[in-house]
Structure formats: C-alpha cells, structure tokens
Write a protein that holds these residues in place. Sequence first.
Motif, short mmCIF file in Angstrom:
data_model
loop_
_atom_site.label_atom_id
_atom_site.label_comp_id
_atom_site.label_asym_id
_atom_site.label_seq_id
_atom_site.Cartn_x
_atom_site.Cartn_y
_atom_site.Cartn_z
N HIS A 183 18.54 6.12 9.68
CA HIS A 183 17.11 6.46 9.68
C HIS A 183 16.20 5.26 9.82
N HIS A 184 16.78 4.08 10.14
CA HIS A 184 15.92 2.93 10.35
C HIS A 184 15.22 3.08 11.71
N PRO A 185 13.93 2.69 11.78
CA PRO A 185 13.23 2.85 13.06
C PRO A 185 13.92 2.13 14.22
N ARG A 245 16.80 2.29 15.02
CA ARG A 245 17.78 3.16 15.67
C ARG A 245 17.22 3.83 16.93
N ASP A 246 15.88 3.89 16.99
CA ASP A 246 15.29 4.47 18.20
C ASP A 246 15.62 3.65 19.44
N MET A 247 16.08 2.41 19.25
CA MET A 247 16.38 1.57 20.41
C MET A 247 17.62 2.04 21.14
N THR A 300 22.18 7.70 21.37
CA THR A 300 23.61 7.65 21.07
C THR A 300 24.32 8.95 21.44
N PRO A 316 10.29 -2.57 16.68
CA PRO A 316 10.27 -2.09 15.29
C PRO A 316 9.92 -3.17 14.26
N ILE A 352 11.36 5.28 5.82
CA ILE A 352 12.63 5.90 6.18
C ILE A 352 12.50 7.42 6.09
N ARG A 387 10.50 8.84 8.89
CA ARG A 387 11.26 8.88 10.13
C ARG A 387 12.23 10.06 10.14
N ARG A 388 12.84 10.29 8.98
CA ARG A 388 13.73 11.46 8.89
C ARG A 388 12.96 12.74 9.18
N SER A 391 6.24 5.80 10.12
CA SER A 391 7.70 5.75 10.24
C SER A 391 8.18 4.33 10.52
#
Lengths: 341, 849
Positions: free
Chosen positions: A149-151, A153-155, A158, B200, B385, B388-389, B405
Amino acid sequence: MLESLNQIERQALNELEATQDEDSLQRWKVAHLGRNSPLMRVFDHLGALPKEERPSIGRRANEVKRALESAFEARSQALVQAAVLRSLQAERLDVTLPGRPIARGRLHPNTQTLRRIYRIFGDMGFQVFRSREVETDEYNFELLNIPAHHPARDMWDTFYTTTPGVILRTHTSPGQIHVMRQYAPEPIRVILPGMCYRYEQLSARKDTQFNQVEGLAVGRNITFGDLKGTLTDFARRMFGENVRTRFRASHFPFTEPSAEMDIECFICGGEGCSVCGGSGWLEILGSGMVHPVVLRNGGYDPRIYSGFAFGMGPERITMLKHRIEDIRHLWMNDLRFLEQF
Amino acid sequence: MKIPLSWLKEFVDIQLPLPELARLLTMAGLEVEAIQVVGLPMPSSADLHSAAHHEIKIEGLSWEADKIVTAAVYEVMPHPNADRLVLCRLDDGQQEHIVLTGAPNLYPYKGLGALPEPLKVPYAKEGARIYDGHQPGRVLTTLKRAKIRGIDSYSMICSEKELGISDEHEGVILLDPDAPVGVPLADYMGDAVLDIAITPNIARCASVLGVAREVAALTGQPLRQLDYSVQMEGPSIEGMASIEIQEPELNPRFVLGLAQNVIIRPSPYKVQLRLKLAGMRPIDNIVDATNYVMLEIGQPLHAFDYDVLKQRAGGNPPTIITRRARPGERLTTLDDVERELDDFTVLVCDTAGALSIAGVMGGAESEVSAQSRNILLEGAAWNFINIRRTVSAQKLQSEAAYRFSRGVHPAMAERGVRRCLELMRRWADGVIAQGLIDNYPLPPRDPMVEISTSDVRRWLGIDLTPQEIADLLARLEFKTEIFGQTVRAQTPDHRLDIGEGVVGMADLMEEIARIYGYERIPETRMNDELPPQRNNLELEREERIRDALVNLGLQEIATYRLTSPEREARRFPPGAAPDDLPYIQLANPIAADRTVMRHSLLSSVLEVVERNARLRPRMALFEIGPVYLASEEGLLPDEVPRLAIALSGPRAPAGWQEADNAPMDFYDLKGILEALLEDLHITGVRYEPAEHPSFHPGKCARIRVGEQVLGVFGELHPLARVNYELPETPLLAAELNMRALISLTPDRFEISAVPVFPPVLEDLAVVVDENLPADQVEAVIRQASGKALAGLRLFDVYRGEQIGAGKKSLAYSLAYQSPERTLTAEEAQKIRQRIIRQLERELGAKLRS
Ligand SMILES: [Zn+2]
C-alpha cells in the motif's frame, strides 16, 4: 662449308619463328634436328672433309646444334604458355553474379545487446548473477523498501498469479536481495539480467515482457561519485567515447539518492532530432545509492557498507541503435526483421 | 502538477528564463514535462539554446503587448441587423471603438444605455494573433478587417479559447472590476504553466509553495512565507461544534473553522484563472477557496454546510466523529455513486451518520450549495497508507486523495484552515468565528537526524564542511546545529519523507546532493576491494550453445513467455493425453491468449514457424529460454531452461545455381544435434527410438547420456501438424533440457595424439536385417577392432533385390592405425577378419560380396 652451316642455322631459326603449335613444332624438330636434317648430314659427312677443316667445321656444327636445341626449348615453352593464356581467357567468369547463398545463423538482437553489456561490465569486474522470474511479493517489493500500500507501488503495474503473494517480477531488483543474501559480507559487483513483466497496455514503446539489466556494487568504500564514473564509463563504451552523460535527481524506493542517467543523443549529437524528441538527450538508465533498508535486508550494515545500483532496458538500447520504431518487433520474430541483424 | 509561474513568483523571486528554470527543477528531481505559455512572451531562442539538452516542450500563445490589451466596455448596444450580435462601445486606453461580438454573457447588458460600472475585458486589436474560436483545437488566426451584417469589424473582445486559457468559447472574459484599462494583457495576467511530474518521495511538492521552496533552495533566493493570520471578527467558535476522533493512528489531527454569513458567488476572475491554469474547474467562491488553498500549500480541505449539520443534530451544535466504516455501511459520494465501504475505510460522520469518505470525497448531503450561509471548514490529517488502500479499493480518485495518499503533514491542517478562512472572508464576505476547534491526538515526531562530514564523504564521495552541510539543509528549512564534524538537522514540519537514524541519514544525503547539484559531484572510479572472482559456468555454457547453434546456421529467436493452455495444446494431436501439470496462472491477465506462464518451448517455436510460413520457404530456428513448471517444494515454480529447435524447407537456400533443394528431414536435425554435442564435447551419447505425442511415432528419438535424458527430437506428428498453418515440407523439431546439456559439458577434455604413421584404409559392407539399428553394427565394429580403429564412417545404406527382402546393406569406410608403426597388410587382414566374425556371430551379419 661454314657458310652452309650459317645458312642452315638462319633457315632453321626463321622457320621456328613460324611454328604456332605443338604439331608444327615437332615437324620443325624432325626437319632441323632429326636424323635426316641438313645439320645431321653435316655431322655424317665430317669424316669426308679434309683433315685441317674438320675441327673448325665440327665445332661450328656443334654450336649450331646447341643453338637450335635451345631455341626449340624456348619456343616450346612459349607455345605452352600461350596455350595456357588462351584457355584462361576462355574460362573467364562473370564476377558480378551473386555468390552461392549460405544458410547463415544469427543471434537475436536482444542477445547481441546483452552480450555487449556483459562484456563492458565484465571488464569493470561485474559478474553476471541471474535469479528467478516468478517471484514473491516480499522479494519484488517489501525487501526493496516498497511496503504494501505504499504510494511508490503505483510505479509498477504488476501481474499477479492466482497464488497469493506470488507475482511476475516487475524488475530485476529482487536479484539484489538474492545476491546480497548469498554473498554477504563479501563485497559485490554484479549485473543481474533477465526478463521482467508489467501489466501494460501494449504499444510501440511498452510491452508486457522486457529484459532488464540491473547492476549492483556493494562495499565499504563506494560513493555516488563512483556511480557516476562507472556509468559514464559504460555509456562511453556503449555509445561512443565522446558521449556526454548527465545525472538527474529521481526517485526509486530502493536507492537514495537516486538518479536518472541521460546520454547526449548519439543520432544528432545533442542538436535535437526525432529519436530524442528534439531534446538532445536520451534517457538510458535509472540508478542510485543502495537504500539503507535494502542493504540491511541484504545482510549489510549501512553504517559500514554502501553501494550503488542501476537498471537499464537493453531493448531500448537496441531500439535506439538500430532505429527500431516498435518494441514488439523484438518479440514477434518476423524473420524479415531478424535477418537484418 | 500544473504550477502557474505567476503564483510561484508570489513565493520566490525568479530571474531565470523559463527554460533554465525548467532545467534546474528537472535536474533536481522535479521533472518539468511541458511548459504551456499563456500570454507571456515565448522564451527567446537564446534562452532556449542555453537550455538545449533539456527535454522540454514549450507550447502556447504569447499575447502581443501592443495588440492585446485590457479595455473597458461602457455600453452594450443591439446590432441593427442581427439579434444574436451586440455592439460594444469600448475604450482601449487610447481611443474608443465600436466592437462587434456575439458573446451571450454580454446580452444582459444590451440596451441598458451607459453602464454605471464599465465592464473590463481583454481586447484584441486589428492584426492580433489569437486562436480561432470557431475551429476545434488550437488554430492560430490573425484578426482582419471585415464587414459583418453591414457593420465594420476589425477587432474583438476575447474568449478564453481565443487567448489559449481554456476551451471555453461560450462567452467573453469579464475581468475583475479593478483591472486597469489600456495595459498589455500579458502584463496584467500573462502566465506560463509548468507541468511537473511529482514522484512519490516529493509529495510535499504537490503545491505551489512546495515547488517554490525547491526553487528558493536551488537558486539561493529567500522563500516568502505565507501569512497564516486570519481576521476573526465573529463570535467564538467554542461550543459551536465538537470533534471526536476514534482512531488517532488513522486520523492524527482534525481542525475546524467557521465562516458565517458568506455570500456565495463566482470567485474573482484572477482566482478562477489560476484554478483553470492549475487544471481545476472553478465552482463558487467557497469551493474555490478550498481548492485554491490545496493547490497553494498542499492541504486538502472540506467545506460543510454548517446549517445542514446542525439540522442533522436536531438543532444542536454538531459533533464531528471520525471512525472506521461499520460492516455493510454505505455512502453516496458526490459523484452520485452509492459505495459499499470496507472496514478500513475511515469516515467523517456526525451523530446522524456518515458525511464523507475521509480524505477522499465528500457525501452529497452536507455539501455546500448556493443557499449555504454558514460554512464549517475541515482541515484534517489522515494516514496515507490507509487513504491509498481506500483509493484503490474504491477505485476513486480525487485531488484530495492524490495528496492524502502520498502524505500531508498534520501541521498543514491548521495552516490550511487558517488560509482558507481568510480567503472566504475576502472573497465571500464571510465573518470568521473566533478561534479554531483543533483535535490533535497524535502529533508526528519530526525526526532529528545526524549526519557527519565523513558520512557525506563515504556516501557521496565529496568533502563538505559541517557549515556547508548545514547551509544546504537550511535552504530546505531544516533547523541545523553543528557539533564538531556532525550536523544535527531537525526535519521541518511540512514533510513526512525523512526517516530516523541511518535511513534519515540517507534521506538527508539525497537532499544535500540535490541542492549541491548532482553535476558538481565528480565522476570517480571505484577503488574499493574487488569481490572474489567467480565463474558463471551456467551462463558461459549457455552462450556457447548459442554460438554453436548459430555456427550451424540457425537463427536465434525470442518469444513471449506468457501464453494460454489452448495455444500450447496445439502441439499435441487431438485425443493425445493432455498436459495435466498445473500452470502458473495470472490473476489479472491482459489478454485471453496470455494467461499462463508457458510449459513448452516447442510450442513457442512452432508458433514462430507458423508466423513465418508464408514468408520463408526455409527455416532453421532455435530458442533458449525457461518453461515454468509447478514445483512440489514451494510456492514458486521451477524455471527450467530449455532449448528448442525447428527446421523446415529445402536443405540449401535457393540461389541461381543448382542446389540441394530436397526438403530437410530427420537426419538434418540429427546432424545439427550431433554437431552441437560434439562442439560441447559431450560423449557417450545414445539415440534411441522414442514415443512423444508431438512427434511422428516412427521418426522420433530420445537423446541419452548414461541415465540422463537430454531431450527428444523428430518430425512433427502429422496430426499435430494440422493444428498449425505450416509449409508443405516436413517440420523437424527438438526440445532439449539445458540443465543436462550444461551439466554434461565437461570442464576439460583431452585430445588424441596426431598419428605419425599412415593408416590402412579399407571399406567393409555388411548385410543385416532391416530392423537392426545401425548403432549396434557400429558398436560391434568398434569392439572387435579395439584400439586399432582410427576412423569409422558409414558411407552407404542400400536396400534392393541384390541383397534380398527384409535386409539392408551398410557400407563403412574404416581406418586402422597404430601409434607405434605402420601396420602390415597381414595385421590389417586380421582385424578385418575379427570384425567380420564378430558381426556374424553377434548380429548375423553377412559380408556383402
Ligand atoms: Zn537526437
């Protein structure tokens, strides 16, 4: 008598000039050096000459005989040579006709680029380390300082498998953790090539499958300056000795500071062209100092050790070098494409 | 993030030309992807050149100073011949003009005579270059004199579309009443918009202030801080509302302010212009104020209709409650979607129920409307976090969620509320209640990080003094103290990206390097200890196999590793036992034909043959790559490297001369495999008849070394063949196990001495049963002749009447040799006799006479 010998010699040499082939040459030999030739008859009749004339006539007759024999040899060789030359003329080929086609094998352009990269980094002491493509979320993300859920991860878009926690690796970076855990606390210099996968809509620039070559150096004395030097050395060998590089601040969760390396466009020399989008620069790779969390996860104390990492897309390099407009060519295996490499 | 330059300049002086500013930001990690010029002069070519080598698109429209100016309309008159046109009496600061326009937003003024207050408008004179309002997209046009319905027209009052501000062409722009008359429009409101990619880690830069802070740090200019004071002239807010936070971890702070008696109307034009340039739609002065502050300092805000909340509380002061959603709880958000909420979703509620999804989107009921009079303003901090979820679970994006987020510091909540209340006072004539209600249960600990000169040396490779380090950090508002060679830096309360301890050290390292300038850090070569040198035999041998195959005339291919079970099933004839190994299956495939990781490299290669079948009569292809087989041990599959080969078409490529154009057959492929194994110095290779569903049952072999199976090859089964569109010629294929090839390749091999004495050469033809495999004959010959045999080559296989039905003749040329001497005829004869006897005894072979 001497006069008649001179006459015989002159006559024979004249006739020899006229011979043009082996047959006439043999006929000449019979006529001038044969048993019934005038010269031989002089030898036959030597005994009938007065005693005081015999030595001089005999000497002269021998001279004439040797002269005719050597003239015959010379003429014979000249005729053989002339015959060979004539036949060579007749064998003349059309050298402009195409050669016989060879069923030639070729390496795929991806392999060619990868090998070039291996060699350049190999010369700098980087060895190849490969790791798996189907990975755990833990190795692909969490251990690389990208928690759930870290932002950041949008990079990465997957591909997930139906097994929870199992994904297709989105980059070769999980190999960093594998190699560090295998070799800690030894210093490390490796490159990590391999296939990666991203959930992308297919386009000319992006595909769901692509090779990446990651690099990692870890030691007690490795700096951001070393990162710049090493990657600039690479760029010069890959793209030309005079190529300029620039390092832009960027962000990757597993490095800090992070940098993008651009190289001066080797198509236009920095003037701006369609390949570089008019900018004069080409984005080549992402890099940075290994993040302390990643070092720690790999088994290295970030208070003692430091390191740098980088990652590049060999397909992009291949495309730039050969002006390939669509990345999908590299996976479609159209032989009309592959046979050009 | 779109940042208008004029806004940026409120916070920091910028002397740099635009391209240079863009380059500076880009090099520091704020990548400027494009610049949209809206009125300002285009950067000169000299400025552009100095910034050459920088990827930046500059587009837009410059407003010519002498041709596009501010003007005042004193009267709007009807057009004598057209209902939908009006004539404006206009002053451009130099003279009066009659200007024709069809703008509907001027109709209300038509025929009113001289206006009590003139309308301020942008005015384009004859010859001005603007965008054509009637054409789609942005098409430049030059204003020319024309007659429209009998009236002379040579200039115009402009719409936003004509000036390149937006796509709005319904009406003309009405400037704020305090706009001057007769000044170049570019001077009055010309701008340029930098479009910046926000990674980010720099969420703090998702605001004008955030970018301004970077510009200040990079250029060494001071940052002009905002004044967060509010003119509060209303009653005390105390007792007018209360806040109850149930989970401080998820909602560390919640601040409320109250603006009373607001007058809701459109915002001043310059405010609307900024919102538009930043990519947001103006709504009204209240909503605009919240959005303006969000864009300006990065703190999202939410405005409630205070009276609605009071009503919901039965006339009592409302209590704002933040909590997680209850099982099955639903909320209809502003976008008119009724949403089922997850148990981690945080809600802003009152005693009557949910009002909004915290930090993401408001609910419909309590929203500000044209009738709202009293505004309760929320400024809160949320766990990023969790936001974002929520965003990914609800598939719901908003400007607020974008920022929350990524992390907004709780200190910003109060600043946002203060700034916004002050704007509501100015723009909506609001009376601001005294004080704020501030519930702040969980203030973050802003890390204090130590960094030493030797850390900088070790990590960046540069020598900075403690003072230099402190100065660089101070430019980004870190509070620093120096202790010897160490700098202690206190993180400012607007960022959440700085960690503790060694992580914080690395975080500061990045800031030091960025502000110092990456380009100033010298390039060096590593002088660290070299790691132990190791061989990578697996890779070396894999590459050697590639080279060997290329030398044998094969083209390497590279295929997609994602496929579908249906695609792979084509390699088997119908009715064959299916591949029942479980596949690694994608949960989110992108296409129906790419759902699993492949099991068969043969399938991949066959597809390539099929794709090229019409293009190339002759193909000789190979691929080396993994297949993915579920493993018993764990979660992850075994990634098994394979080699696949496919051959088809004439033996020799076509040229102009006669060539061997017989189609390649089983023995062509076998020849390639033999040559490959020979190249790898793999010995003891046996070929045995094999059955494999993909191959012709009579033309298929298994390759074996000892107990290890290297793979199978043969001619594609005719019933599998029809599953593909293939050329007429036989298709030969092999699938080999790379691990076996690699492990059987010896580390070293020995050569036999080059013989000194001449060999005895002779031919030997034997007749054997048709079914006898040739390798048995060869084995007997080798065994019988022992060390004396220096060469053995089969040169003919004959079947025919001469030797009888069910028989075949195999003719070999043999070479006998001794390393010590020349063999005599009698010795050779003895060997020959031994061979013949043994062939006869063991295989029933007869010497062919
Ligand atoms: Zn270029």
